[in-house]
Enzyme design. Sequence first.
Site, short mmCIF file in Angstrom:
data_model
loop_
_atom_site.label_atom_id
_atom_site.label_comp_id
_atom_site.label_asym_id
_atom_site.label_seq_id
_atom_site.Cartn_x
_atom_site.Cartn_y
_atom_site.Cartn_z
N LYS A 44 5.69 4.13 0.11
CA LYS A 44 5.38 4.93 1.36
C LYS A 44 5.36 3.82 2.87
O LYS A 44 5.51 3.48 3.08
CB LYS A 44 3.93 5.89 1.54
CG LYS A 44 3.81 7.19 0.66
CD LYS A 44 2.68 7.89 0.98
CE LYS A 44 1.53 6.60 -0.42
NZ LYS A 44 1.50 6.66 -1.42
N GLY A 83 -1.11 1.08 -3.99
CA GLY A 83 0.40 -0.07 -4.06
C GLY A 83 1.22 -0.12 -3.25
O GLY A 83 1.38 0.49 -3.56
N HIS A 84 1.05 -1.14 -2.14
CA HIS A 84 2.09 -1.09 -1.09
C HIS A 84 3.55 -2.54 -1.44
O HIS A 84 2.17 -3.08 -1.24
CB HIS A 84 1.42 -1.22 0.45
CG HIS A 84 1.30 0.19 0.55
ND1 HIS A 84 1.85 1.23 0.21
CD2 HIS A 84 0.46 0.31 1.82
CE1 HIS A 84 0.55 2.32 1.00
NE2 HIS A 84 0.27 1.53 1.32
P1 IMP Z 1 -8.34 6.50 -9.68
O1 IMP Z 1 -7.46 6.12 -8.56
O2 IMP Z 1 -8.90 5.06 -9.39
O3 IMP Z 1 -9.71 6.70 -10.12
O4 IMP Z 1 -7.27 7.31 -10.53
C1 IMP Z 1 -6.85 7.81 -10.66
C2 IMP Z 1 -5.42 8.95 -10.85
O5 IMP Z 1 -4.90 7.96 -9.31
C3 IMP Z 1 -4.84 7.56 -11.66
O6 IMP Z 1 -4.30 8.54 -12.92
C4 IMP Z 1 -4.32 6.48 -11.43
O7 IMP Z 1 -3.31 6.10 -11.90
C5 IMP Z 1 -3.66 7.71 -10.14
N1 IMP Z 1 -3.08 6.72 -9.00
C6 IMP Z 1 -4.55 6.08 -8.22
N2 IMP Z 1 -4.03 5.34 -7.11
C7 IMP Z 1 -2.66 5.53 -7.13
C8 IMP Z 1 -1.20 4.76 -6.55
O8 IMP Z 1 -1.47 4.25 -5.72
N3 IMP Z 1 -0.45 5.36 -7.09
C9 IMP Z 1 0.40 6.25 -8.55
N4 IMP Z 1 -0.89 6.67 -9.05
C10 IMP Z 1 -2.26 5.84 -8.31
#
Ligand code: IMP
Length: 427
Positions: free
Chosen positions: A16, A40-41
Site C-alpha cells: 500500500k 509497516g510500510h
Molecule cells: P495486532 O494488530 O497487533 O493486534 O495483530 C493482529 C493480527 O494482525 C496479527 O495476525 C498480526 O500479525 C496482523 N497484523 C497487524 N498489522 C499488520 C500489518 O500491517 N500487516 C500484516 N499483518 C498485520
Amino acid sequence: MPAVVIVGAQWGDEGKGKATDLLGSRVDYVVKFNGGNNAGHTVVIGDEKYALHLLPSGILTPGCIPVIGNGVVVDIGVLFEEIDGLEARGVDTSQLKVSASAHVIPEYNKVLDKVTERFLGSRKIGTTGRGIGPTYADKMNRQGIRVQDIFDEKILTQKVEGALELKNQILTKVYNRRAVTVEEVVEDLRSYADRLAPYVADTTLLLDSAIVDGKIVLLEAGQATMLDVDHGTYPFVTSSSATSGGAATGSGIAPTRIERVIGIVKAYTTRVGEGPFPTELFDESGEFLREQGAEFGTTTGRPRRCGWYDAVIARYAARINGVTDFVLTKLDVLTGLETIPVCVAYDVDGVRHEEMPVNQTDFHHAVPVYEELPGWSEDISGARSFEDLPPTAQAYVRRVEELSGARMSVIGVGPGRDQAIVCHDLI
Ligand code: IMP
C-alpha cells in the site's frame, strides 16, 4: 475527486505504501484512519528506503499533509521516534496533523498485549505486541485515553485512575505482573504534551474543509480486508476496521465523499501471525516466494507465510470495499516460475465455494481449487507499459483481473517508485 480510499485486499503487506506514494504528488492530504504502529510500510525513493509504522506514507511527499485520524491508536513514543528518524534524514514533518480524538496506547496495554498472547498459548492470535487490541478494547469499553486528554492533567488523571482500577487487577491477579501507578502513566503521557501540541487538530473539520475547497484527500488503511475486525478471519484479525467503511468512521469524512476505492493486491498472497490461509505453501514454492519477494515483516521482522494468489479473497475484498480499481503489486516476484497456480474457488468438505464461506469452520476446511497459468522467465522489472510484459505475464494479469471483480489499473514490477505500469489513472 474529493476522497479516495486505499485498502489492502488480502492479509496486509500488499504494498500500500508504494501505491500511496505513487499518487503522492497529486494528493493534498493522506490520512491514516485505523490501526497504529502494528502496520509497516516500506517506501523506496531513489536509493533511500523508509520503513514507516505509524506515520502515513504521505509524509514523504513534499506538499502533502499527513493526517493521523481519530480511528488510529497512537503510541506517542513511537510517533516521535519516527518523526526524529525522518527529520534526521532531512524529511520535513512539520505539516503532520494528529486527531485530538485519536486514542493513545499507554504502556500498560503493550504489556497486556504481550502477556495475553503468552497466556493464550496455542490459541494466540500472533499479534504484533504493540498494544493495539487492548487499546481498541478500552476505546469500545469507554476506558480509553485520547490525545486531547493529555493536555488536561486533571481529566487525564481521572481517566487513568479509572482505567487502572481494572487493569491493575488483571496485571497482578491474572498475569502476576507488577501494578502500575497512576502517577507513572500520567507522567509518561504528560511528558509529550508540549511537543505534541502543535500537531494536534480537529482533523474531521480540517478534512471536510479541504474537500469543500476541492482538495484531494487520500484515506490509507492500515492492515487489510482479511484482518478487518468485522470482515476478516475473526478472531485472527486486528482490532480495527481496515476496510473502506472504516475510512469514513476513522477519519470523520462522510461516506458520500468517497468516490474511489483502490484495493491493493499482491500477485501472490502472504500472511503474518496465526489464522487460516487456504493457499499457504509449505514447500519450496513458498520459500521461493518468500526469498524472491523479501517477505519478512517490516514491523516485527517475522518471515511471512506465503501462498498463491487467491481470487476468492480478491473477489470478496472487491465486494466488501466496493473496489473500483486494483493495484496488482510484485508481479516481478513470480518471474522464473514455469507455471503459476491461481486459486479460483474452494472445495469445502466436497462442496465447491465460489465465494468466501461465511462460516469460520468452513474457511478452516477450505481447500483451494487451482487453475494453472503459464509463467514467464523474462525480466519484467523494466516494463512500463502493459505491452512491455511477456504474453504469458499479460495473460496472468488478465486472468486474475477477470476472477477478481475489478480492473487491474496499476501493475507493480519492482520496489522502486517508478517501477509500475499504469493502465488506468487512479485519480
Ligand atoms: P495486532 O494488530 O497487533 O493486534 O495483530 C493482529 C493480527 O494482525 C496479527 O495476525 C498480526 O500479525 C496482523 N497484523 C497487524 N498489522 C499488520 C500489518 O500491517 N500487516 C500484516 N499483518 C498485520
